[in-house]
Design a protein around this motif. Structure first.
Motif, PDB file in Angstrom:
ATOM      1  N   UNK A 348      46.030  44.160  41.971  1.00  0.00           N
ATOM      2  CA  UNK A 348      45.474  42.884  42.409  1.00  0.00           C
ATOM      3  C   UNK A 348      45.117  42.961  43.885  1.00  0.00           C
ATOM      4  N   UNK A 349      43.956  42.501  44.227  1.00  0.00           N
ATOM      5  CA  UNK A 349      43.516  42.522  45.620  1.00  0.00           C
ATOM      6  C   UNK A 349      42.450  41.454  45.808  1.00  0.00           C
ATOM      7  N   UNK A 350      42.095  41.233  47.060  1.00  0.00           N
ATOM      8  CA  UNK A 350      41.008  40.322  47.379  1.00  0.00           C
ATOM      9  C   UNK A 350      39.718  40.886  46.800  1.00  0.00           C
ATOM     10  N   UNK A 351      38.860  40.015  46.315  1.00  0.00           N
ATOM     11  CA  UNK A 351      37.610  40.453  45.693  1.00  0.00           C
ATOM     12  C   UNK A 351      36.776  41.245  46.694  1.00  0.00           C
ATOM     13  N   UNK A 352      36.326  42.426  46.277  1.00  0.00           N
ATOM     14  CA  UNK A 352      35.442  43.223  47.115  1.00  0.00           C
ATOM     15  C   UNK A 352      34.043  42.610  47.123  1.00  0.00           C
ATOM     16  N   UNK A 353      33.605  42.148  45.944  1.00  0.00           N
ATOM     17  CA  UNK A 353      32.300  41.506  45.811  1.00  0.00           C
ATOM     18  C   UNK A 353      32.501  40.120  45.209  1.00  0.00           C
ATOM     19  N   UNK A 385      33.069  38.078  40.256  1.00  0.00           N
ATOM     20  CA  UNK A 385      33.870  38.745  41.284  1.00  0.00           C
ATOM     21  C   UNK A 385      34.273  40.125  40.792  1.00  0.00           C
ATOM     22  N   UNK A 386      34.343  41.073  41.725  1.00  0.00           N
ATOM     23  CA  UNK A 386      34.827  42.423  41.413  1.00  0.00           C
ATOM     24  C   UNK A 386      35.875  42.794  42.458  1.00  0.00           C
ATOM     25  N   UNK A 387      37.063  43.126  42.004  1.00  0.00           N
ATOM     26  CA  UNK A 387      38.126  43.528  42.911  1.00  0.00           C
ATOM     27  C   UNK A 387      38.052  45.002  43.248  1.00  0.00           C
ATOM     28  N   UNK A 388      38.758  45.423  44.297  1.00  0.00           N
ATOM     29  CA  UNK A 388      38.790  46.831  44.684  1.00  0.00           C
ATOM     30  C   UNK A 388      39.416  47.665  43.578  1.00  0.00           C
ATOM     31  N   UNK A 555      37.051  53.573  43.784  1.00  0.00           N
ATOM     32  CA  UNK A 555      35.752  52.920  43.659  1.00  0.00           C
ATOM     33  C   UNK A 555      35.815  51.703  42.748  1.00  0.00           C
ATOM     34  N   UNK A 556      34.939  50.762  43.014  1.00  0.00           N
ATOM     35  CA  UNK A 556      34.714  49.636  42.106  1.00  0.00           C
ATOM     36  C   UNK A 556      33.363  49.846  41.440  1.00  0.00           C
TER      37      UNK A 556
END
Length: 674
Positions: A348-353, A385-388, A555-556
């Protein structure tokens, strides 16, 4: 049942004597579908062209016999062969866009067949053309007769090809990859049409494909072809229950699905041998994990494994017992997997996109002054949204706006409205200079690597181009070292950097395209149908590579595709798109295994499955035009469950479940759940 096609020891060669099709034999009975299965370059299409006597000038039938309804095709003069083509035998080609005449209307092209083979009056020809178009499921057939191929969708063009093939009422239909470029829904309709026609007319069908799911649902008999030879032949039931040849087993093991738990797919090392290569042993031996010395020294003879199932392999000969080979269980074709390769759950992480209310509208201009009279709403209010380290799959039929989304995220197409935030920075509205600084973080892998790689540049120049543009690397020496490392990462030899794109196979070219994207150290790759044009064995190599790179580099991926089996294997989350909008989203487990939106259910029901056991949900009509989307729910004209509210109000998003720990919640836009 009577035999419609009988092929005996067919050998097709180049003028220099090199053999492309080498001594193949098979029969097809009336009402039967015979599938020819194998990778690209195995000789499947050349077999079909040999049967039709449509070979290039540099290729000829060297020996063998081909009888269609008792007529020896090899001995016929060309004048009589022209009467046979389109009459007793017809062919559906792989790419309808290239097979249809762009300057002739649909009606004119179908009428050509009728004039030659049916000898009907003008009025009868027009009526028969309308009947054929209606038979293949094209709505408003009288109007379509006067349209040109460019005015039709890909699925409709393929149906026109089928109508032309059926116009002569053939006893034998050769279908060469008839659904490769089609969406799963259109593919299901086309295959059902062929089955219905076969049932009504009793025609025989030679189905050429590399899709095991299509074979499982349509074939009665199957031949597996490799390097110009048939290496295994069996009934459909025998082949799928007990694949005998190591090549067949590897094709099965390369099939992606969600049940592998992150295990790598069993990609087949190496490539199909080039046409005309001289063999001293088994043709598959250089790529076979079961091969021993005899396989490289002696050509294997044909062996009967069971009644109705034969194989060309030393493992089933008396010589195998002499080296202590013991027949394995049915699962011996599955890969041995190191537990360390298994994919860890995404962190779980902050959304990259983060994309909010994205709109991409294209103006429709008419008249002398080119005034705007409307808008094509290619993307109409999309959020995701896409996460790291995560993979988000974007799925849907052709024309729903998937590729436009990918280009809009990179600002290759400027959004009309909405927000695109990458790594916390807003991209929409940035100038060219500011965008250049951000572009190294996001890169795109296109569908066709041959079209997206410059044919005049060597691999080293292709990979260095992006690094030069974005000032990555201290100097040319550092960049060459970086290129060597990239080639190592994507599984290519370092010497490959001095070669041109045309010197590589399709899978190798896609690896080069991935290396080019990685050259600028991106955090997100947008993969637009990167495996749709590849064989299942090459697809397995690319999917394994993408999964390994994600683990090693964090990579995402935004993975744009219509192959739901690939989504099940590779993605963490999935968004289902229809006519510019997301209709269902959530974790792969929720969306693909418990679909709630009627459109998602229809997509999944249309996927050909090896194990069968599913019921096709037929969608009525074609996808509406994005220039004139329906009022209310965009899907309601094709939905069997639509009600009055669906026709007036677009459904709001409904939360179905919060999702398991670390997974996206399951959401849907449908009045059935509001």
């Amino acid at each position: 049942m009577s035999t419609i096609l009988s092929v005996t020891s067919l050998t097709t060669s180049l003028r220099n004597g090199a053999r492309i099709v080498d001594g193949i034999s098979f029969d097809i009975a009336a009402g039967e579908t015979f599938a020819l299965l194998g990778e690209s370059g195995c000789g499947k299409s050349m077999t079909a062209l040999s049967l039709m006597r449509l070979l290039p000038d540099s290729v000829h039938v060297e020996s063998g016999a081909m009888h269609v309804a008792g007529v020896n095709v090899v001995a016929l003069p060309e004048r009589e062969m022209r009467e046979l083509r389109g009459g007793k035998m017809a062919m559906i080609f792989q790419e309808p866009g290239l097979s249809l005449n762009p300057v002739m209307t649909v009606g004119e092209q179908i009428a050509e067949v009728l004039v030659l083979h049916q000898r009907l009056s003008v009025d009868a020809i027009t009526q028969r053309c309308i009947e054929l178009l209606q038979q293949v499921g094209i709505p408003d057939a009288p109007r379509r007769l006067g349209e040109y191929p460019f005015q039709l969708s890909g699925g409709m063009k393929q149906r026109v090809m089928i109508a032309m093939a059926l116009a002569g009422q053939p006893q034998l239909l050769i279908a060469d990859e008839p659904t490769t470029a089609l969406d799963v829904t259109i593919q299901a309709q086309v295959l059902q049409l062929l089955r219905d026609t076969q049932q009504q007319s009793g025609m025989a069908m030679l189905l050429i494909t590399h899709d095991l799911g299509v074979v499982a649902e349509n074939a009665h008999q199957v031949a597996v072809m490799y390097a110009g030879q048939i290496v295994e032949m069996a009934t459909r039931e025998q082949l799928f229950a007990h694949p005998a040849h190591p090549y067949t087993q590897k094709l099965f093991a390369a099939q992606p699905d969600g049940k592998r738990g992150g295990q790598p797919l069993a990609a087949i090392a190496g490539n199909v041998p080039p046409l005309g290569e001289v063999f001293t042993g088994c043709r598959f031996a250089p790529r076979c994990s079961e091969a021993w010395a005899l396989c490289h020294e002696k050509i294997p003879a044909w062996a009967e494994v069971a009644e109705g199932q034969g194989v060309r392999c030393h493992l089933y000969s008396a010589d195998a017992k002499n080296v202590g080979w013991v027949e394995r269980s049915d699962t011996h074709h599955l890969p041995n997997v190191d537990d360390g390769y298994r994919c860890a759950p995404p962190i779980l992480s902050e959304a990259l996109l983060r994309v909010s209310d994205l709109q991409v509208h294209f103006p429709i201009r008419k008249g002398l002054l080119q005034r705007t009279v409307g808008q094509v709403k290619a993307v109409d209010g999309l959020s995701l949204e896409i996460g790291a380290g995560k993979t988000l799959a974007l799925v849907g039929e052709s024309g729903c706006g998937k590729t436009t989304v990918g280009k809009a995220l990179l600002q290759l197409i400027r959004p009309t409205m909405g927000s695109v935030r990458f790594a916390g920075k807003e991209l929409t509205g940035l100038g060219a200079g500011a965008l250049r600084e951000q572009r190294s973080g996001m890169q795109m892998v296109f569908q066709d690597p041959f079209a997206s790689l410059n044919p005049k540049m060597r691999v080293a120049e292709i990979l260095q181009e992006g690094m030069d543009a974005l000032n990555i690397g201290r100097d040319s020496v550092a960049r060459q070292q970086r290129i060597d490392k990239l080639l190592d990462q994507v599984g290519l030899a370092r010497t490959a950097k001095w070669r041109y794109p045309h010197e590589f196979s399709g899978g190798q070219r896609q690896r080069i395209a991935i290396a080019r994207a990685l050259a600028v150290n991106p955090q997100l790759l947008i993969c637009d149908e990167p495996t749709s044009a590849l064989d299942v064995s090459v697809q397995a190599q690319i999917l394994n590579l993408l999964k390994t790179l994600q683990q090693e580099l964090g990579l995402s991926y935004l993975f744009i595709t219509h192959n739901l089996a690939v989504v099940d294997y590779l993605a963490h989350e999935v968004c289902v798109m229809y006519l510019g909008r997301i209709v269902e989203r959530g974790a792969v487990e929720d969306v693909l295994h418990s679909p709630r939106h009627p459109y998602t259910q229809a997509l999944l029901s249309a996927v050909p499955r090896i194990d069968g056991g599913h019921t096709l949900i037929r969608l009525t009509g074609e996808m509406p035009s994005p220039a004139n989307p329906p009022q209310g729910c965009h899907f309601h004209p094709r939905c069997a469950q639509a009600n009055a509210q669906c026709r007036t109000d677009y459904p709001a998003e409904t939360l179905l479940s919060g999702g398991k720990e670390g997974e996206a919640p399951h959401r849907v836009h449908c009045h059935l759940f509001s």
